[in-house]
Design an enzyme around this catalytic site. Sequence first.
Site, PDB file in Angstrom:
ATOM      1  N   GLU A   3       0.813  -1.213   0.000  1.00 14.66           N
ATOM      2  CA  GLU A   3       0.000   0.000   0.000  1.00 14.66           C
ATOM      3  C   GLU A   3       0.849   1.266   0.000  1.00 14.66           C
ATOM      4  OE1 GLU A   3      -3.567   1.757   2.782  1.00 14.66           O
ATOM      5  OE2 GLU A   3      -3.592  -0.356   2.236  1.00 14.66           O
ATOM      6  N   ASP A  99      -2.902  -3.083   2.973  1.00 15.38           N
ATOM      7  CA  ASP A  99      -3.332  -3.245   4.360  1.00 15.38           C
ATOM      8  C   ASP A  99      -4.434  -4.292   4.454  1.00 15.38           C
ATOM      9  OD1 ASP A  99      -1.537  -1.436   5.273  1.00 15.38           O
ATOM     10  OD2 ASP A  99      -2.982   0.124   5.771  1.00 15.38           O
ATOM     11  N   TYR A 315      -0.571  -3.580  13.655  1.00 11.83           N
ATOM     12  CA  TYR A 315      -1.361  -2.769  12.724  1.00 11.83           C
ATOM     13  C   TYR A 315      -2.301  -1.837  13.489  1.00 11.83           C
ATOM     14  CZ  TYR A 315      -4.391  -1.684   8.758  1.00 11.83           C
ATOM     15  OH  TYR A 315      -5.106  -1.038   7.777  1.00 11.83           O
TER      16      TYR A 315
END
Length: 667
Positions: A3, A99, A315
């Site tokens: 990403e 992601d 994350y």
Amino acid sequence: MAEKPSMGRALAEALGLPGRGRSLIEGNGLVVTWCVGHLVEALNPEGYDPAWKAWRWDRLPIFPEPFRYAPIEQTREQFEVVARLMNRADITEVVNATDAGREGELIFDLVYRLAGCAKPVQRFWTSSLTPEAIQAAYAAMKPGEAYTGLRDAARSRQEADWLVGINATRAQTLRMRRAGAEDGVWSVGRVQTPTLALLVRRELDIRDFKPQPFWTLRARFAHANGEYEGRWFKEQDGQTQERFGTEAEARALAANLEGRPGKIKSATGRTEKKKPDLLYDLTNLQKEANKRFGFTAEGTLGLAQNLYEKQLISYPRTNSRHLTEADALKAPQWIKALAQGQLTDLQPFLEQLRRRWPVKLDKRFVNDQEVEDHAALVPTEKPAKGLAGDELRIYDLIARRFLAAYFPDRVEAKTTIITEVEGETFKTNGTVVKEEGWSAIDPPYRRKKVEKAAEPAEADEDGDEELEGGLPAVKKGEAVEVASLQPKEGKTTPPKRMSEGDLLSAMQGAGRELDDEALRGAMRDCGLGTPATRANMIETLIKRAYIERKRNILLPTDKGIRLIQGLPAEALRSAELTGSWEARLERMRRGEETRAAFMTDIRGFVSSVVAELEEAPAPQVHGAPCPTCGQPMRIISSTRRGDFFHRCASCNLTEPVKKPVLGKAAP
């Protein structure tokens, strides 16, 4: 395809690819490339049909079929790099390494489809960018078809937001122009409008609030073991009364009790155990950082993203406060990293934990059923070295919350003394911390008390306030002297204006009052927006001059208030719309709802909203008569800041609209 460039380079390094290319890294039969966030955007209406450029009622509603997209001009060069790679003859398979969530799935899908690629897709899914996590995820990839539901939900959410935003914004703007407003665009959206409504309703409650005076009576008692203070109360008809309606009543009782002997009617104690707080998800991290440091939601997300890309935390865009069983097995490595890292203040606690080892996290923290795409925010197995400033503050919050989960309960001794004087009763509450437990590592935040200049007392809403520290040891029936009796004036206060943390809480919990059980379930998880989008939504409302940030408070502007007050389509102001959509999108992700049925219903909804806005009476756009010539004054706004003014249509006299003073209700 990753990403972001930083993530792509982390992937390449973990997979043994040499070099640090500008647009790609190639070697060992692999090519790693990346987006720069979104590389593709939906076309504007005029991109489909030049006739749709004009904002006219007879051109609404706008329903593109099919939706079309184009590269974002600023990043077109990188899109072309990725598209060429996807279609290169020797490339046999594409790995989606964006992601691991709905937005990442959308970023990949739009690029893949616009590039015209039809090669097999593998899905790479990880919650950490450490080399070990990357290698494990790469070895456990699944075919892209396993994520069809997630991809459909992502596309449906994006298209639905486009349809509502484009059509409702144009319809509301045309409606305001029909009324003579000179205010530019009146943007309306699925998430932004109910979010704005939360702030507007709070502001209107404050402005409509009429403070009421009241009095309380405080007594200071002298006991052989020390002095303490109590507050008068009376139990009557199952209700607790703690206030007097007039000063005369409070002073009359004080006069009757002055010099009278008192006694201990009761003295009770109990022990309370408080368990460690659950781990952070993104929204709770943003709320805590706003409360402690005044960070904006967007600022906290940016700092957490930096820490993630430095491989120091998991994350960040997670909505879970739990770990999976598999995560819990990795936890000892995270503890080891804390021991080797720069947070020296944690070393004594880590040493305590080492002496008690092995220690397992209990089921409050480890529950596979509570984890969807990503587990809670935790440090990784990479020790933190050289962090400073705001990044260190965020890392410290996450590390302390994680480590505290391994420690015992906080134990507090609660004491309540009821003192009786001539049949009148006074209550005293006290708290003593017996064992700090987890709170020694992750102390609860307490706002520092600021001494105020002498002024009428602030409202005292809390009748059961507690004194920190010990109370004198007393027993039932013991005598006390009344050292002083002091009536105290107070006023009821309006609701507080929302900080950014307060608004995040309201967005997170919006819709829980809904009648439909399925909707409440969806809103419990999703609320207004998602953890990944709430910060951006607040900034969007500021950019569109609907709200403004003053210190740590968010205020709706006059334009924002006018939009909510004058918008006849209640569904656009309500959390119920988002709740119902999120429930269906979640079912779509699980394969229990079809994309076609969902989009058909969205088009029907948009058609009904446009019709409702077109048929609704024009809103009022005139203010009071001009003080100079008596003609109606038109309400206009500054598009730069969203400030509102009154301008006379006859003599052009201009006056600013008065704004409320922070902390006070409007008269």
